[in-house]
Design a protein around this motif. Sequence first.
Motif, PDB file in Angstrom:
ATOM      1  N   SER A  69       0.834  -1.138  -0.106  1.00 12.18           N
ATOM      2  CA  SER A  69      -0.119   0.061  -0.051  1.00 12.18           C
ATOM      3  C   SER A  69       0.896   1.229  -0.113  1.00 12.18           C
ATOM      4  O   SER A  69       0.377   2.179  -0.657  1.00 12.18           O
ATOM      5  CB  SER A  69      -0.946   0.010   1.237  1.00 12.18           C
ATOM      6  OG  SER A  69      -0.086   0.021   2.406  1.00 12.18           O
ATOM      7  N   SER A  70       1.945   1.267   0.640  1.00 13.09           N
ATOM      8  CA  SER A  70       2.674   2.677   0.728  1.00 13.09           C
ATOM      9  C   SER A  70       4.362   2.331   0.326  1.00 13.09           C
ATOM     10  O   SER A  70       4.894   3.240   0.351  1.00 13.09           O
ATOM     11  CB  SER A  70       2.660   2.903   2.278  1.00 13.09           C
ATOM     12  OG  SER A  70       3.291   2.196   3.019  1.00 13.09           O
ATOM     13  N   GLY A  71       4.578   1.147  -0.061  1.00 13.93           N
ATOM     14  CA  GLY A  71       6.173   0.911  -0.580  1.00 13.93           C
ATOM     15  C   GLY A  71       6.597   1.154  -1.848  1.00 13.93           C
ATOM     16  O   GLY A  71       5.443   1.519  -2.747  1.00 13.93           O
ATOM     17  N   THR A  72       7.544   0.697  -2.312  1.00 17.05           N
ATOM     18  CA  THR A  72       7.883   0.857  -3.690  1.00 17.05           C
ATOM     19  C   THR A  72       7.225  -0.058  -4.592  1.00 17.05           C
ATOM     20  O   THR A  72       6.943   0.398  -5.602  1.00 17.05           O
ATOM     21  CB  THR A  72       9.391   0.813  -3.700  1.00 17.05           C
ATOM     22  OG1 THR A  72       9.676  -0.697  -3.259  1.00 17.05           O
ATOM     23  CG2 THR A  72      10.288   1.638  -2.847  1.00 17.05           C
ATOM     24  N   ALA A  73       6.802  -1.132  -4.110  1.00 19.57           N
ATOM     25  CA  ALA A  73       6.142  -2.064  -4.991  1.00 19.57           C
ATOM     26  C   ALA A  73       4.771  -1.433  -5.415  1.00 19.57           C
ATOM     27  O   ALA A  73       4.495  -1.467  -6.624  1.00 19.57           O
ATOM     28  CB  ALA A  73       5.769  -3.339  -4.095  1.00 19.57           C
ATOM     29  N   ALA A  74       4.169  -0.856  -4.575  1.00 13.83           N
ATOM     30  CA  ALA A  74       2.667  -0.293  -5.050  1.00 13.83           C
ATOM     31  C   ALA A  74       2.984   0.874  -5.708  1.00 13.83           C
ATOM     32  O   ALA A  74       1.998   1.238  -6.639  1.00 13.83           O
ATOM     33  CB  ALA A  74       2.155   0.246  -3.643  1.00 13.83           C
ATOM     34  N   HIS A  75       4.185   1.691  -5.944  1.00 16.12           N
ATOM     35  CA  HIS A  75       4.428   2.914  -6.711  1.00 16.12           C
ATOM     36  C   HIS A  75       5.198   2.570  -7.841  1.00 16.12           C
ATOM     37  O   HIS A  75       5.511   3.515  -8.318  1.00 16.12           O
ATOM     38  CB  HIS A  75       4.948   4.024  -5.783  1.00 16.12           C
ATOM     39  CG  HIS A  75       3.757   4.310  -4.727  1.00 16.12           C
ATOM     40  ND1 HIS A  75       2.640   4.875  -4.858  1.00 16.12           N
ATOM     41  CD2 HIS A  75       4.131   4.181  -3.327  1.00 16.12           C
ATOM     42  CE1 HIS A  75       1.918   5.133  -3.742  1.00 16.12           C
ATOM     43  NE2 HIS A  75       2.791   4.814  -2.840  1.00 16.12           N
ATOM     44  N   SER A  76       5.531   1.630  -8.149  1.00 15.24           N
ATOM     45  CA  SER A  76       6.231   1.034  -9.307  1.00 15.24           C
ATOM     46  C   SER A  76       5.774   1.340 -10.582  1.00 15.24           C
ATOM     47  O   SER A  76       6.254   1.872 -11.749  1.00 15.24           O
ATOM     48  CB  SER A  76       6.765  -0.435  -9.536  1.00 15.24           C
ATOM     49  OG  SER A  76       5.723  -1.231  -9.272  1.00 15.24           O
ATOM     50  N   VAL A  77       4.469   1.395 -10.429  1.00 16.98           N
ATOM     51  CA  VAL A  77       3.459   1.712 -11.593  1.00 16.98           C
ATOM     52  C   VAL A  77       2.368   2.645 -11.119  1.00 16.98           C
ATOM     53  O   VAL A  77       1.485   1.940 -10.403  1.00 16.98           O
ATOM     54  CB  VAL A  77       2.836   0.346 -12.469  1.00 16.98           C
ATOM     55  CG1 VAL A  77       1.961   1.060 -13.522  1.00 16.98           C
ATOM     56  CG2 VAL A  77       4.003  -0.405 -13.109  1.00 16.98           C
ATOM     57  N   VAL A  78       2.552   3.756 -11.694  1.00 15.87           N
ATOM     58  CA  VAL A  78       1.610   4.880 -11.206  1.00 15.87           C
ATOM     59  C   VAL A  78       0.695   5.350 -12.435  1.00 15.87           C
ATOM     60  O   VAL A  78       1.251   5.639 -13.275  1.00 15.87           O
ATOM     61  CB  VAL A  78       2.265   5.955 -10.373  1.00 15.87           C
ATOM     62  CG1 VAL A  78       1.207   7.123  -9.965  1.00 15.87           C
ATOM     63  CG2 VAL A  78       3.152   5.365  -9.276  1.00 15.87           C
ATOM     64  N   SER A  79      -0.544   5.638 -12.012  1.00 18.76           N
ATOM     65  CA  SER A  79      -1.547   5.850 -13.196  1.00 18.76           C
ATOM     66  C   SER A  79      -1.315   7.549 -13.361  1.00 18.76           C
ATOM     67  O   SER A  79      -1.082   8.192 -12.609  1.00 18.76           O
ATOM     68  CB  SER A  79      -2.717   5.651 -12.689  1.00 18.76           C
ATOM     69  OG  SER A  79      -3.697   6.230 -13.718  1.00 18.76           O
ATOM     70  N   GLY A  80      -1.292   7.907 -14.681  1.00 13.95           N
ATOM     71  CA  GLY A  80      -1.489   9.230 -15.029  1.00 13.95           C
ATOM     72  C   GLY A  80      -2.904   9.577 -15.143  1.00 13.95           C
ATOM     73  O   GLY A  80      -3.760   9.113 -14.655  1.00 13.95           O
ATOM     74  N   GLN A  81      -3.072  10.890 -15.725  1.00 17.02           N
ATOM     75  CA  GLN A  81      -4.495  11.533 -15.832  1.00 17.02           C
ATOM     76  C   GLN A  81      -4.858  11.482 -17.208  1.00 17.02           C
ATOM     77  O   GLN A  81      -6.003  11.648 -17.221  1.00 17.02           O
ATOM     78  CB  GLN A  81      -4.348  12.653 -15.293  1.00 17.02           C
ATOM     79  CG  GLN A  81      -3.855  12.850 -13.732  1.00 17.02           C
ATOM     80  CD  GLN A  81      -4.864  12.190 -12.921  1.00 17.02           C
ATOM     81  OE1 GLN A  81      -5.921  12.317 -12.933  1.00 17.02           O
ATOM     82  NE2 GLN A  81      -4.406  11.371 -11.739  1.00 17.02           N
ATOM     83  N   THR A  82      -3.871  11.507 -18.222  1.00 23.42           N
ATOM     84  CA  THR A  82      -4.555  11.663 -19.783  1.00 23.42           C
ATOM     85  C   THR A  82      -5.266  10.619 -20.004  1.00 23.42           C
ATOM     86  O   THR A  82      -4.834   9.418 -20.168  1.00 23.42           O
ATOM     87  CB  THR A  82      -3.199  11.937 -20.514  1.00 23.42           C
ATOM     88  OG1 THR A  82      -2.484  12.955 -19.865  1.00 23.42           O
ATOM     89  CG2 THR A  82      -3.615  12.454 -21.957  1.00 23.42           C
TER      90      THR A  82
END
Length: 597
Positions: free
Chosen positions: A324-337
């Motif tokens: 939920s908060s580590g690097t694994a969760a943020h390795s792929v982050v959604s954009g907005q376009t």
Amino acid sequence: MALLKARREWIFFGTLWKSHPRLTAMWWALILCQGVLPAGFVVAVGQLVGAVANGTPLLTPLLLMGVVFVLMQLLTPLHNQIGSLLGEHVSDRLHDRLLVAAGAPEGVAHLENREHMDELTAARDFDLGMTGPPLHMSMGFIAGGLVEVISGLAHAVVLAAYAWWAPLLVGGAWLSTHWLLRESTQWDRNTGEVLDAQRRAEYSYRLAVDSPAAKEIRLFGLASWLTDRFASERRTLVELRWHTTRLRQKPMRWAVAVLTISGGLFFWFLGRDAASGAIGLGEASTFAYAAVGASAIAFGGLNWALSLASDGVAAVLRVERTMSSGTAAHSVVSGQTPAEGMPAAEIRFRDVTFAYPGMSAPVLDGLDLTIPAGGSLAVVGVNGAGKSTLVKLLCRLYDPLSGTIEVDGTDLRDLDLGSWRRRITAIFQDFIRYELSLRDNVAPSEATSDDVLQALTTAGAADLRDLDKILSPGYENGTDLSGGQWQRVALARVLYSVSRGAGVVVLDEPTAQLDVRGEAEVFDRVLEATRGCTTVLISHRFSTVRRADRICVVDQGRVVELGSHDELMALGGTYKRLFELQATRFNEEQDGADRAR
């Protein structure tokens, strides 16, 4: 207080309460009752002995003994049942949380990273009996240890009726022994070595009992080898447990000395007072039994079962935090376009470099490639060249370490992830065979029968018509499919997505389990059905590859050749060499088949 809350035991008991407060309250109340009752029984026995010695009526002490005895017999099975229910409830809740946590990250790096894999192994297997009993069984052992320590304390309290110092002397001695015994054994079960051994043992076990490997195991006579392998790996796991358990001789010697001195002093004073008549026979009997009963302090309390259960619960909570908060969760982050209608012009890889977690050498090393929208591109190369990695990045299962992937000039990372994935569909080389109905295998969502049947027909699986048939022989009236049929079903899944608006089609070895004629037929159907889509094809079969508009050759993580089939043959490079090598082998096999006929 902060140190106490950080302890795994505190976390475990807090998890019990949060999972089911009512059952947890009943579980603790019964622990308290079961712990106090043995001390009450000792008092009743002392009263009975005193009554016999003094010639007084026996009814009251006998009734007291009877009530206490019956309660002791009734509460034990009741407590076991409540503990089992509580353990099952907590286990189910933790598995639910683990499922949500593992599925939360948008990429797959957390499932392939060694550090995260160790955590996931510990979290996933905590209730499978690999390193200890399941939680519904552990609750009984945990409760037993707590009942014992409360019983010991209750017996020590009884000694206060003899002398103020008696509980301190006897109870303190057994309490120090409890600490010394705990210090004498330590086992760290979360080391990489232990988790590796656990993972290997589990894998051997699953090979033996699951169906996918059954054919090869029997064909090659591997059953005995696999059994021996599992036994060896399980033995290694047990040996690691013993090797990492340190039996300290010094604490054991101190424990013997403390008990000898404290016990000797107490029973000397008790014997002296009994002999002088300062206390009666019944009282002496009560205090003697109570002193012995206080020994439960040493052997009860926070035992091995609590340690195992706490490790498992802590592992699940750590995975939840990491996801939920580590690097694994943020390795792929959604954009907005929004990605609707993309790509309209091209997809472009600009100087893309990528290496998998834990690997030093890059799989893609400065790769540049342009994929025109609406056309088909075949990607070829030797094994390990980076072909499948390229499409994983395109699907945003990973992000590049450096460089960018652009869709119509927009960085792929700036696109809304859900929107982009609705635009892309894929069949991977290791596609999943869902043990669900045929309908759910093609369209795991609401879909009309006509749409599903159309997708199956286009994929060359028109003979599969029973959409409600479960595709697994493990279910009543279920069935299995051949490898080629399964591949057609997976293709139908892709074609259904295209009919629902997907505009980028990834085909990673889409016809590997079909013969040459079936491959040509199916691929022609797929190209027709995906006309207007941007298609990326990975295949080792050049009879399929040559149908693509353009072909790129990937070697050591870079594009080394790019062009049409005719252009690459005229170039006389890697593509031509690979094509002619495969054509020669095919002709040799065909000649051999003709001679055999």
